[in-house]
Design a protein around this motif. Sequence first.
Motif, PDB file in Angstrom:
ATOM      1  N   LEU A  11       0.816  -1.216   0.000  1.00 38.40           N
ATOM      2  CA  LEU A  11       0.000   0.000   0.000  1.00 38.40           C
ATOM      3  C   LEU A  11       0.852   1.271   0.000  1.00 38.40           C
ATOM      4  O   LEU A  11       0.509   2.249  -0.662  1.00 38.40           O
ATOM      5  CB  LEU A  11      -0.962  -0.014   1.185  1.00 38.40           C
ATOM      6  CG  LEU A  11      -2.048  -1.085   1.112  1.00 38.40           C
ATOM      7  CD1 LEU A  11      -2.849  -1.112   2.402  1.00 38.40           C
ATOM      8  CD2 LEU A  11      -2.945  -0.870  -0.074  1.00 38.40           C
ATOM      9  N   CYS A  12       1.965   1.261   0.733  1.00 34.12           N
ATOM     10  CA  CYS A  12       2.850   2.436   0.730  1.00 34.12           C
ATOM     11  C   CYS A  12       3.470   2.646  -0.654  1.00 34.12           C
ATOM     12  O   CYS A  12       3.568   3.776  -1.132  1.00 34.12           O
ATOM     13  CB  CYS A  12       3.950   2.276   1.777  1.00 34.12           C
ATOM     14  SG  CYS A  12       3.360   2.428   3.469  1.00 34.12           S
ATOM     15  N   GLY A  13       3.862   1.563  -1.299  1.00 35.81           N
ATOM     16  CA  GLY A  13       4.408   1.667  -2.647  1.00 35.81           C
ATOM     17  C   GLY A  13       3.393   2.222  -3.633  1.00 35.81           C
ATOM     18  O   GLY A  13       3.707   3.090  -4.446  1.00 35.81           O
ATOM     19  N   LEU A  14       2.160   1.728  -3.548  1.00 35.29           N
ATOM     20  CA  LEU A  14       1.109   2.242  -4.429  1.00 35.29           C
ATOM     21  C   LEU A  14       0.820   3.712  -4.152  1.00 35.29           C
ATOM     22  O   LEU A  14       0.567   4.491  -5.085  1.00 35.29           O
ATOM     23  CB  LEU A  14      -0.160   1.413  -4.269  1.00 35.29           C
ATOM     24  CG  LEU A  14      -0.101  -0.011  -4.813  1.00 35.29           C
ATOM     25  CD1 LEU A  14      -1.366  -0.766  -4.439  1.00 35.29           C
ATOM     26  CD2 LEU A  14       0.110  -0.001  -6.309  1.00 35.29           C
ATOM     27  N   PHE A  16       2.979   6.020  -3.015  1.00 37.34           N
ATOM     28  CA  PHE A  16       4.056   6.842  -3.557  1.00 37.34           C
ATOM     29  C   PHE A  16       4.039   6.860  -5.082  1.00 37.34           C
ATOM     30  O   PHE A  16       4.324   7.887  -5.695  1.00 37.34           O
ATOM     31  CB  PHE A  16       5.415   6.358  -3.033  1.00 37.34           C
ATOM     32  CG  PHE A  16       5.701   6.853  -1.647  1.00 37.34           C
ATOM     33  CD1 PHE A  16       6.062   8.171  -1.433  1.00 37.34           C
ATOM     34  CD2 PHE A  16       5.590   6.017  -0.560  1.00 37.34           C
ATOM     35  CE1 PHE A  16       6.317   8.644  -0.159  1.00 37.34           C
ATOM     36  CE2 PHE A  16       5.840   6.478   0.720  1.00 37.34           C
ATOM     37  CZ  PHE A  16       6.208   7.792   0.920  1.00 37.34           C
ATOM     38  N   ILE A  17       3.685   5.741  -5.708  1.00 35.45           N
ATOM     39  CA  ILE A  17       3.555   5.732  -7.170  1.00 35.45           C
ATOM     40  C   ILE A  17       2.434   6.666  -7.599  1.00 35.45           C
ATOM     41  O   ILE A  17       2.577   7.442  -8.546  1.00 35.45           O
ATOM     42  CB  ILE A  17       3.317   4.304  -7.685  1.00 35.45           C
ATOM     43  CG1 ILE A  17       4.605   3.494  -7.544  1.00 35.45           C
ATOM     44  CG2 ILE A  17       2.844   4.310  -9.134  1.00 35.45           C
ATOM     45  CD1 ILE A  17       4.427   2.023  -7.831  1.00 35.45           C
ATOM     46  N   GLY A  20       3.537  10.232  -7.274  1.00 38.92           N
ATOM     47  CA  GLY A  20       4.489  10.561  -8.334  1.00 38.92           C
ATOM     48  C   GLY A  20       3.805  10.796  -9.666  1.00 38.92           C
ATOM     49  O   GLY A  20       4.124  11.748 -10.389  1.00 38.92           O
ATOM     50  N   VAL A  21       2.853   9.929  -9.991  1.00 41.83           N
ATOM     51  CA  VAL A  21       2.098  10.094 -11.236  1.00 41.83           C
ATOM     52  C   VAL A  21       1.305  11.398 -11.197  1.00 41.83           C
ATOM     53  O   VAL A  21       1.216  12.119 -12.196  1.00 41.83           O
ATOM     54  CB  VAL A  21       1.172   8.881 -11.478  1.00 41.83           C
ATOM     55  CG1 VAL A  21       0.179   9.145 -12.585  1.00 41.83           C
ATOM     56  CG2 VAL A  21       2.000   7.645 -11.787  1.00 41.83           C
ATOM     57  N   ARG A  22       0.747  11.718 -10.050  1.00 45.08           N
ATOM     58  CA  ARG A  22      -0.025  12.967  -9.893  1.00 45.08           C
ATOM     59  C   ARG A  22       0.860  14.185 -10.170  1.00 45.08           C
ATOM     60  O   ARG A  22       0.455  15.120 -10.846  1.00 45.08           O
ATOM     61  CB  ARG A  22      -0.616  13.024  -8.483  1.00 45.08           C
ATOM     62  CG  ARG A  22      -1.188  14.354  -8.055  1.00 45.08           C
ATOM     63  CD  ARG A  22      -2.402  14.744  -8.901  1.00 45.08           C
ATOM     64  NE  ARG A  22      -2.978  15.971  -8.433  1.00 45.08           N
ATOM     65  CZ  ARG A  22      -2.687  17.178  -8.901  1.00 45.08           C
ATOM     66  NH1 ARG A  22      -1.823  17.318  -9.860  1.00 45.08           N
ATOM     67  NH2 ARG A  22      -3.277  18.244  -8.429  1.00 45.08           N
ATOM     68  N   TYR A  23       2.083  14.184  -9.641  1.00 41.30           N
ATOM     69  CA  TYR A  23       2.996  15.302  -9.870  1.00 41.30           C
ATOM     70  C   TYR A  23       3.463  15.379 -11.320  1.00 41.30           C
ATOM     71  O   TYR A  23       3.745  16.461 -11.826  1.00 41.30           O
ATOM     72  CB  TYR A  23       4.212  15.202  -8.944  1.00 41.30           C
ATOM     73  CG  TYR A  23       4.003  15.869  -7.611  1.00 41.30           C
ATOM     74  CD1 TYR A  23       4.134  17.230  -7.461  1.00 41.30           C
ATOM     75  CD2 TYR A  23       3.653  15.129  -6.494  1.00 41.30           C
ATOM     76  CE1 TYR A  23       3.942  17.859  -6.247  1.00 41.30           C
ATOM     77  CE2 TYR A  23       3.461  15.733  -5.258  1.00 41.30           C
ATOM     78  CZ  TYR A  23       3.605  17.098  -5.141  1.00 41.30           C
ATOM     79  OH  TYR A  23       3.400  17.710  -3.941  1.00 41.30           O
TER      80      TYR A  23
END
Length: 58
Positions: A11-14, A16-17, A20-23
């Motif tokens: 869940l933490c990996g998802l 942060f991904i 990142g995609v949002r930015y």
Amino acid sequence: MRHKTDWLSLLCGLLFIGLGVRYLTRPAPDTALMGLILVAGLGFAGFVAVIAKAARKR
């Protein structure tokens, strides 16, 4: 050999991904709002991990 799913890491990996995609795809959002979403998401991931560990022990 099978191993148990580490829900906290998944869940933490998802999270942060997703951030990142949002930015990368939209203009920079409000930093305070993104920090709040990050903290809430990490808290939720920790909660799910605790519940999953308790369910495994039964």
